[in-house]
Design a protein around this motif. Structure first.
Motif, PDB file in Angstrom:
ATOM      1  N   ARG A 166       6.570  11.308   0.972  1.00 55.53           N
ATOM      2  CA  ARG A 166       7.194  10.398   0.849  1.00 55.53           C
ATOM      3  C   ARG A 166       8.024   9.820  -0.071  1.00 55.53           C
ATOM      4  O   ARG A 166       8.554   9.449  -0.759  1.00 55.53           O
ATOM      5  N   LEU A 208      -5.888   4.055  -2.332  1.00 51.98           N
ATOM      6  CA  LEU A 208      -4.937   4.924  -2.494  1.00 51.98           C
ATOM      7  C   LEU A 208      -5.376   6.254  -2.738  1.00 51.98           C
ATOM      8  O   LEU A 208      -6.197   7.039  -2.994  1.00 51.98           O
ATOM      9  N   THR A 209      -4.138   6.961  -1.872  1.00 49.71           N
ATOM     10  CA  THR A 209      -4.344   8.551  -2.155  1.00 49.71           C
ATOM     11  C   THR A 209      -2.655   8.884  -2.828  1.00 49.71           C
ATOM     12  O   THR A 209      -2.317   7.860  -2.664  1.00 49.71           O
ATOM     13  N   GLY A 210      -2.587  10.555  -3.257  1.00 54.16           N
ATOM     14  CA  GLY A 210      -1.505  10.607  -3.466  1.00 54.16           C
ATOM     15  C   GLY A 210      -0.284  10.621  -2.704  1.00 54.16           C
ATOM     16  O   GLY A 210       0.271  10.645  -2.780  1.00 54.16           O
ATOM     17  N   GLY A 211      -0.847  11.114  -1.488  1.00 54.72           N
ATOM     18  CA  GLY A 211       0.480  11.080  -0.465  1.00 54.72           C
ATOM     19  C   GLY A 211       0.853  12.474  -0.295  1.00 54.72           C
ATOM     20  O   GLY A 211       0.639  13.210  -0.927  1.00 54.72           O
ATOM     21  N   SER A 212       2.322  12.208   0.027  1.00 54.31           N
ATOM     22  CA  SER A 212       2.766  13.274   0.968  1.00 54.31           C
ATOM     23  C   SER A 212       4.323  13.057  -0.241  1.00 54.31           C
ATOM     24  O   SER A 212       4.666  12.823  -0.352  1.00 54.31           O
ATOM     25  N   ASP A 213       4.465  14.986  -0.505  1.00 58.28           N
ATOM     26  CA  ASP A 213       5.662  14.796  -0.609  1.00 58.28           C
ATOM     27  C   ASP A 213       7.225  13.733  -0.076  1.00 58.28           C
ATOM     28  O   ASP A 213       8.169  13.953  -0.597  1.00 58.28           O
ATOM     29  N   HIS A 217       0.623  -1.168  -0.227  1.00 57.55           N
ATOM     30  CA  HIS A 217      -0.046  -0.219   0.206  1.00 57.55           C
ATOM     31  C   HIS A 217       0.868   1.645   0.272  1.00 57.55           C
ATOM     32  O   HIS A 217       0.654   2.358  -0.179  1.00 57.55           O
ATOM     33  N   GLU A 218       1.597   1.043   0.873  1.00 56.37           N
ATOM     34  CA  GLU A 218       2.804   2.424   0.864  1.00 56.37           C
ATOM     35  C   GLU A 218       3.498   2.325   0.045  1.00 56.37           C
ATOM     36  O   GLU A 218       3.909   3.777  -0.784  1.00 56.37           O
ATOM     37  N   ARG A 273       2.493   5.892  -7.072  1.00 62.01           N
ATOM     38  CA  ARG A 273       1.311   7.274  -7.021  1.00 62.01           C
ATOM     39  C   ARG A 273       1.918   8.464  -7.504  1.00 62.01           C
ATOM     40  O   ARG A 273       1.567   9.134  -9.233  1.00 62.01           O
ATOM     41  N   GLU A 274       2.398   8.649  -6.454  1.00 58.15           N
ATOM     42  CA  GLU A 274       2.867  10.213  -7.023  1.00 58.15           C
ATOM     43  C   GLU A 274       3.881  10.325  -7.267  1.00 58.15           C
ATOM     44  O   GLU A 274       4.551  11.960  -8.561  1.00 58.15           O
ATOM     45  N   GLY A 293       0.940   3.563  -2.949  1.00 58.09           N
ATOM     46  CA  GLY A 293       1.169   5.285  -3.153  1.00 58.09           C
ATOM     47  C   GLY A 293       2.581   6.055  -3.425  1.00 58.09           C
ATOM     48  O   GLY A 293       2.306   7.987  -3.786  1.00 58.09           O
ATOM     49  N   GLY A 294       3.886   6.090  -3.268  1.00 59.61           N
ATOM     50  CA  GLY A 294       4.515   6.379  -3.423  1.00 59.61           C
ATOM     51  C   GLY A 294       5.040   6.660  -5.347  1.00 59.61           C
ATOM     52  O   GLY A 294       4.831   7.440  -5.640  1.00 59.61           O
ATOM     53  N   ARG A 321       2.886  10.822 -10.822  1.00 56.45           N
ATOM     54  CA  ARG A 321       2.062  12.022 -11.569  1.00 56.45           C
ATOM     55  C   ARG A 321       3.051  12.434 -11.151  1.00 56.45           C
ATOM     56  O   ARG A 321       2.967  13.960 -12.153  1.00 56.45           O
TER      57      ARG A 321
END
Lengths: 197, 247
Positions: free
Chosen positions: B238, B231-236, A139-140, A146-147, A143-144, A150
């Motif tokens: 991370r 899923l979420t965008g999360g923070s920078d 999951h972690e 995805r970020e 999320g990374g 983007r």
């Protein structure tokens, strides 16, 4: 950018991060002497959206340490209406360090041995379900991913920072594939082997 | 119940069995899935886990052997073939791993086809196709045959075609399965765009990159769902931690 004033609240620089900043600053000074803010700007350009991770103050702290270690020299240049500006230049010892760094093939964060051992230990001591640990980690990392993805898609074609983000994406993909293997292995241990399909 | 509250798609206890007796295979084994309007869902799992079969069931391309399936409130599992075909044409858009474009038709004609089949005027179909080709960045390839396009371009045409009738739901089966890394990036960009535009979307994939564009991720093994993640965008923070730049 985070404020330099926040520096006092942060942990001291450490490990990989410290090393990178040190060696990169040295290498950037190999071409010609520069001011701290010029070095900061170059780092920011190369890192793109990731440059927020570099507190501006760190560059100056690191330069101070490099000076103490005799790897760079600092010259003060007077300015008419402002305090003196510091210009940093590489020493011979600093140049030798840059050469070593360029030839160094060690690779940061290699095989994820710690995570592997965490799963083994969790299973052995019945501390936690290894499959659940793998799921949390997945999951972690997703999320990374995805970020990072983007951020990578937002970079213009041919951007230097985009190349870094591509590397981040590829690594996360590899890690996620390995986690998939971990899940399969530990699921197999948890229940009787499923019939061949 | 208003349209907004109603899930775009709702499956309960969905099953697909092949063979019988000792040779019985449950390709899909009691799947429950609800997809809200505007949501994008990725179904991930190893090959052979039944995820493609599930997608074919969801799209009415195959009939389930058990369970119920609703699309926009319509019951699908016992719908006569003609009604199902009409629903597929108007309400669904499909994207396949192997593109499935019509080789004899130009890019533009391929994208017009679903609208024409659904009864749109040639003029309206043409306008819609032109608009969609612009969206996927292929307006300058409108007169090309698929054989003159790269794999990534063909898949972008297929995505444009899937959107021709403004479908309630887009179903995609390994959309990046046949693509290299650069072409995958172009398709990812489109999927990010679809998600941002609120297109309801279900994609089955083992490509983590496509999966990471979804709002929700469902893991599938041996025909059944075994886990779910939002899923979420999360923070920078991370992102910088992952890069090794963390302070």
């Amino acid at each position: 950018m985070p404020e330099a004033a926040g520096l006092a609240n942060r942990e001291p620089l450490r490990g990989y991060h410290l090393r990178v900043v040190q060696e990169v600053l040295l290498a950037l000074l190999a071409a010609e002497p520069a001011h701290g803010y010029q070095l900061r700007a170059r780092l920011a350009l190369a890192l793109g959206p990731l440059s927020d991770a570099l507190n501006g103050g760190q560059v100056y702290v690191t330069l101070g340490r490099l000076e103490q270690a005799g790897l760079i020299d600092c010259t003060r240049v007077g300015q008419l209406d402002r305090p003196d500006r510091k210009v940093y230049a590489l020493t011979e010892a600093g140049r030798a360090r840059v050469q070593e760094w360029l030839l160094d093939v060690s690779w940061p964060k290699p095989a994820p041995a710690e995570f592997h051992l965490k799963l083994v230990a969790a299973a052995a001591g019945a501390l936690d379900d290894p499959v659940a640990i793998v799921e949390r980690q997945r999951h972690e990392l997703l999320g990374g991913l995805r970020e990072a993805q983007r951020a990578a898609l937002a970079e213009p074609a041919g951007s230097t920072a985009g190349l870094l983000l591509e590397g981040v994406v590829l690594r996360l993909q590899a890690d996620l594939r390995w986690l998939e293997e971990c899940a399969r292995y530990w699921e197999g241990r948890r229940r009787p082997a499923p019939a061949e399909r | 119940m208003t349209d907004r509250d109603q899930p775009a798609l709702s499956a309960r206890g969905l099953c697909k069995e092949y063979g019988r007796g000792t040779a019985l295979v449950r390709a899909v084994d009691g799947v429950d899935l609800e997809v809200a309007a505007g949501e994008s869902v990725a179904i991930v799992g190893p090959s052979g886990c039944g995820k493609s079969t599930l997608l074919y069931l969801l799209g009415g391309l195959e009939r389930p052997t058990g369970g119920t399936l609703q699309l926009a409130g319509k019951q699908l599992e016992h719908m006569p073939e003609a009604g199902l075909a009409r629903l597929r044409r108007r309400g669904l858009g499909f994207v396949f791993q192997a593109f499935h474009l019509v080789d004899e038709l130009t890019t533009q004609e391929n994208v017009e086809l679903p609208a024409l089949l659904a009864g749109a005027s040639p003029r309206a179909a043409r306008r819609r196709a032109q608009h969609l080709l612009e969206q996927v960045g292929l307006a300058d390839r409108a007169a090309h045959l698929p054989s003159a396009l790269s794999g990534g371009q063909r898949q972008r045409v297929a995505i444009a075609r899937a959107l021709a009738n403004e479908p309630l739901l887009v179903l995609a089966d390994e959309p990046t399965g046949n693509l290299d890394s650069a072409a995958t990036t172009d398709v990812l960009r489109l999927f990010e765009q679809l998600r941002a535009d609120g297109q309801t979307l279900v994609v089955v994939t083992h490509d983590e990159r496509i999966a990471a564009t979804a709002d929700r991720l469902v893991s599938m093994r041996d025909g059944a769902f075994v886990g779910e993640t939002r899923l979420t965008g999360g923070s920078d923070r991370r992102l910088s931690a992952i890069t090794g730049l963390e302070v």
